[in-house]
Design an enzyme around this catalytic site. Structure first.
Site, mmCIF file in Angstrom:
data_model
loop_
_atom_site.group_PDB
_atom_site.id
_atom_site.type_symbol
_atom_site.label_atom_id
_atom_site.label_comp_id
_atom_site.label_asym_id
_atom_site.label_seq_id
_atom_site.Cartn_x
_atom_site.Cartn_y
_atom_site.Cartn_z
ATOM 1 C CE LYS A 141 -1.948 3.137 1.818
ATOM 2 N NZ LYS A 141 -1.810 4.556 1.369
ATOM 3 C CD GLU A 172 12.843 3.634 9.281
ATOM 4 O OE1 GLU A 172 12.312 4.707 9.629
ATOM 5 O OE2 GLU A 172 13.657 3.526 8.358
ATOM 6 C CB CYS A 220 13.015 8.069 8.454
ATOM 7 S SG CYS A 220 13.965 6.830 7.587
ATOM 8 C CD GLU A 243 10.403 12.750 11.268
ATOM 9 O OE1 GLU A 243 11.284 12.001 10.857
ATOM 10 O OE2 GLU A 243 9.207 12.407 11.350
HETATM 11 P P1 NDP Z 1 1.790 8.543 7.471
HETATM 12 O O1 NDP Z 1 2.521 7.813 8.505
HETATM 13 O O2 NDP Z 1 0.424 9.016 7.826
HETATM 14 O O3 NDP Z 1 1.682 7.678 6.119
HETATM 15 C C1 NDP Z 1 2.483 6.551 5.819
HETATM 16 C C2 NDP Z 1 1.635 5.507 5.123
HETATM 17 O O4 NDP Z 1 0.592 5.051 5.983
HETATM 18 C C3 NDP Z 1 0.930 6.036 3.879
HETATM 19 O O5 NDP Z 1 0.860 5.025 2.906
HETATM 20 C C4 NDP Z 1 -0.431 6.366 4.412
HETATM 21 O O6 NDP Z 1 -1.418 6.451 3.414
HETATM 22 C C5 NDP Z 1 -0.675 5.189 5.335
HETATM 23 N N1 NDP Z 1 -1.685 5.403 6.360
HETATM 24 C C6 NDP Z 1 -2.161 6.581 6.849
HETATM 25 N N2 NDP Z 1 -3.078 6.339 7.821
HETATM 26 C C7 NDP Z 1 -3.182 4.993 7.948
HETATM 27 C C8 NDP Z 1 -3.941 4.126 8.777
HETATM 28 N N3 NDP Z 1 -4.769 4.597 9.691
HETATM 29 N N4 NDP Z 1 -3.792 2.795 8.629
HETATM 30 C C9 NDP Z 1 -2.924 2.293 7.719
HETATM 31 N N5 NDP Z 1 -2.181 3.062 6.893
HETATM 32 C C10 NDP Z 1 -2.293 4.394 7.009
HETATM 33 O O7 NDP Z 1 2.724 9.702 7.057
HETATM 34 P P2 NDP Z 1 2.377 11.082 6.412
HETATM 35 O O8 NDP Z 1 2.459 10.879 4.959
HETATM 36 O O9 NDP Z 1 1.109 11.682 6.935
HETATM 37 O O10 NDP Z 1 3.607 11.953 6.977
HETATM 38 C C11 NDP Z 1 3.518 12.498 8.280
HETATM 39 C C12 NDP Z 1 4.856 12.584 8.936
HETATM 40 O O11 NDP Z 1 5.482 11.310 8.973
HETATM 41 C C13 NDP Z 1 5.838 13.465 8.226
HETATM 42 O O12 NDP Z 1 5.599 14.795 8.601
HETATM 43 C C14 NDP Z 1 7.150 12.914 8.715
HETATM 44 O O13 NDP Z 1 7.456 13.538 9.934
HETATM 45 C C15 NDP Z 1 6.880 11.443 8.967
HETATM 46 N N6 NDP Z 1 7.362 10.555 7.904
HETATM 47 C C16 NDP Z 1 8.311 9.630 8.225
HETATM 48 C C17 NDP Z 1 8.807 8.796 7.248
HETATM 49 C C18 NDP Z 1 9.851 7.771 7.530
HETATM 50 O O14 NDP Z 1 10.574 7.377 6.613
HETATM 51 N N7 NDP Z 1 9.962 7.253 8.749
HETATM 52 C C19 NDP Z 1 8.383 8.890 5.865
HETATM 53 C C20 NDP Z 1 7.337 9.859 5.647
HETATM 54 C C21 NDP Z 1 6.862 10.646 6.647
HETATM 55 P P3 NDP Z 1 -1.658 7.854 2.667
HETATM 56 O O15 NDP Z 1 -0.335 8.491 2.378
HETATM 57 O O16 NDP Z 1 -2.313 7.424 1.442
HETATM 58 O O17 NDP Z 1 -2.469 8.679 3.605
#
Ligand code: NDP
Length: 526
Positions: free
Chosen positions: A188, A260, A294, A392
């Site tokens: 996903k 992660e 990250c 972050e």
């Molecule tokens: P999210 O954690 O919300 O999204 C990551 C994935 O989870 C996406 O595919 C998202 O779908 C999906 N998702 C969202 N809600 C759910 C749920 N309830 N159940 C299952 N899957 C879900 O990250 P964001 O894109 O909102 O980013 C927010 C923050 O996360 C950033 O500001 C940053 O600080 C951090 N981040 C960290 C990363 C890392 O590598 N550790 C990478 C990216 C962000 P969809 O995108 O379609 O909503």
């Protein structure tokens, strides 16, 4: 029927068709994908509901036993076929990553495509060794002569939920060990960057993987939640907030989860460090992919005697970074901000720091014009009352703080609820290693940063709010398996001495043996 059609994913809008659908409104149930560097729509994907996710998982479930039965060697061969496909199609893959992520082609090439090609070979070679049966030699007298073997068997259908910053590495990269372990995988991708995953599905089909072994469920968080409700194990990369939600939801079905999450990674510069190397590392790994990593360097602590010199070098380097819409290789250093709300978080952190007394030495604002860009920014005069030092930021912002000595640097570096990566720079590598061991982070580098992520054979994971579990190394594939411990008794008496009926004489015997074995007071070793 092709893998893509089968999945009911985007029709004709897979990556590589940038520009398609420009200006047109998405159809109901479809999500538009935007190029963050230009604002143009580059494709559409389906918003899959729980029913469609259930069908995809069911198809994966049916495909899994045949995939497992293929064995390690055949799966490894298919991984190599896929790697060949990636190399033949590298331009399409890179174009897709650049179009939906707004990142530079260099970042797409090295941090996404290279990583995945390397991982395909690594897991192809290593999976069988990591998942081989383990013979245990039991020490209990009750188990004398018995054979005990631990074996790993695939969890079944693994759901990989990925973020938008590395659409290939942080989504398909995690699918590779899961597949090599014999699982079927449903990915996903983030709704912000789903196109590259569709391209991967095309590659998987072209490489000859059996139908249903790897599928893509496109859509928003709801689609991800539906996957958590159906899969047998979840690998998630993303925010700490969503990670916690996934754990709660997975707990309903008691399925394992590996996470992660975010980071606030510190970099410490001691006064005997190679300042040029330290400054280059700090700039590279705070600004690369616009800081949307990250394990980006998110804060720097510099010992007083070299502080001014270090800051001068960093300012000079950051001032010369070229930012803009990524095009040909070598054209720009820093691309766009991929995720619309992220630029607001960056603005908020910088505003909060400035309001509390920080100085902006370079950048400090959103760029004018089309696309979503935040200028590479250097802040000084920062402290831990400011969001930019504790939350972050995930943007191209480098706050630098002066410290008295190494102890103060370690104390501040550990003043965080995260713990992903960390760095210390000093010419005294033994001291560097001692300091690295004091850092509360899952990973620590001496005179380096981030490159440890490329060690597929070494575990990489976070502590605290940076995650649970690891990727890479033996645990990076065993987590996609359930363990089974098999005990075999070859020559057993009809009746074991511990069996009914309970007899006084036997109890006495065990009592004696216990005293003989453990009944002496321990002597402290001098
Ligand atoms: P999210 O954690 O919300 O999204 C990551 C994935 O989870 C996406 O595919 C998202 O779908 C999906 N998702 C969202 N809600 C759910 C749920 N309830 N159940 C299952 N899957 C879900 O990250 P964001 O894109 O909102 O980013 C927010 C923050 O996360 C950033 O500001 C940053 O600080 C951090 N981040 C960290 C990363 C890392 O590598 N550790 C990478 C990216 C962000 P969809 O995108 O379609 O909503």
């Amino acid at each position: 029927m092709s893998a893509l059609e089968n999945q009911g994913t985007a029709t004709g809008t897979a990556a590589g068709t940038a520009g398609q659908g420009n200006g047109a409104a998405p159809l109901p149930g479809r999500v538009a994908v935007e190029n963050p560097a230009t604002g143009q729509t580059v494709g559409y994907v389906d918003e899959m509901d729980a029913g469609r996710v259930a069908l995809i998982v069911e198809r994966a479930r049916q495909a899994q036993p045949g995939w497992e039965a293929l064995g390690f060697a055949e799966r490894a061969h298919l991984m190599k076929e896929l790697r060949y496909w990636f190399v033949q199609n590298r331009k399409r893959v890179i174009d897709s990553l650049v179009a939906e992520g707004g990142k530079t082609p260099e970042d797409a090439m090295l941090a996404d495509l290279w990583y995945v090609c390397d991982a395909l070979g690594f897991w192809g070679r290593s999976a069988e060794r990591y998942l081989a049966d383990e013979r245990i030699r039991p020490r209990s007298p009750f188990l004398l002569g018995k054979k005990i073997v631990v074996r790993y068997r695939p969890a079944g259908v693994v759901g990989v939920i990925g973020p938008w910053n590395y659409p290939l590495t942080n989504t398909f990269g995690d699918a590779i060990p899961a597949l090599m372990a014999g699982n079927a995988v449903v990915m996903k991708p983030s709704e912000v960057t789903p196109l590259t995953s569709l391209l991967v599905a095309e590659g998987v089909e072209a490489a000859g993987f059996p139908d249903g072994v790897l599928s893509v469920a496109t859509g928003s968080g709801e689609t991800g939640a539906a996957l958590v409700d159906r899969a047998d194990m979840i690998m998630f990369t993303g925010s700490t907030r969503t990670g916690k939600r996934i754990v709660a939801r997975a707990a309903e079905r008691l399925i394992p989860v590996s996470l992660e999450l975010g980071g606030k990674d510190p970099l410490i510069v001691l006064s005997d460090a190679d300042l040029e190397r330290a400054a280059n590392m700090a700039v590279q790994w705070s600004m690369s992919n616009s800081g949307q990593i990250c394990q980006a360097v998110e804060r720097v602590y510099v010992e007083e005697p070299v502080y001014d010199q270090f800051v001068g070098r960093v300012v000079e380097k950051v001032s010369h970074l070229r930012q803009g819409a990524p095009g040909a290789t070598g054209a720009v250093d820093v691309g766009a901000m991929t995720f619309p709300p992220q630029i607001e978080i960056v603005e908020r952190h910088v505003r909060d720091a400035v309001d509390k007394g920080a100085q902006v030495l370079v950048g400090g604002r959103r760029r004018e014009g089309p696309g979503r860009f935040y200028e590479p920014t250097v802040l000084t005069g920062v402290d831990h009352t400011m969001e930019v030092m504790i939350e972050e930021t995930f943007g191209p912002v480098l706050p630098i703080m002066k410290v008295r000595d190494a102890d103060e640097a370690v104390k501040l570096a550990n003043d965080t609820r995260y713990g992903l990566n960390s760095s210390v720079f000093t010419r005294d590598v033994e001291k560097g290693e001692r300091i690295a061991r004091r850092l509360d982070a899952g990973n620590a580098c001496v005179n380096d940063a981030l490159i440890n992520y490329l060690a597929h054979d070494a575990p990489f994971g976070g502590t605290g709010e940076s995650g649970l579990g690891v990727r890479h190394g033996p645990q990076g594939i065993r987590k996609y398996c359930s363990q089974q411990t098999v005990l075999v008794t070859r020559f057993g008496p009809k009746r074991e001495p511990t069996m009914f009926p309970n007899k006084r004489v036997m109890s006495k015997l065990f009592d004696r043996i216990m005293v003989l074995l453990w009944g002496r007071r321990p002597k402290r070793r001098s």
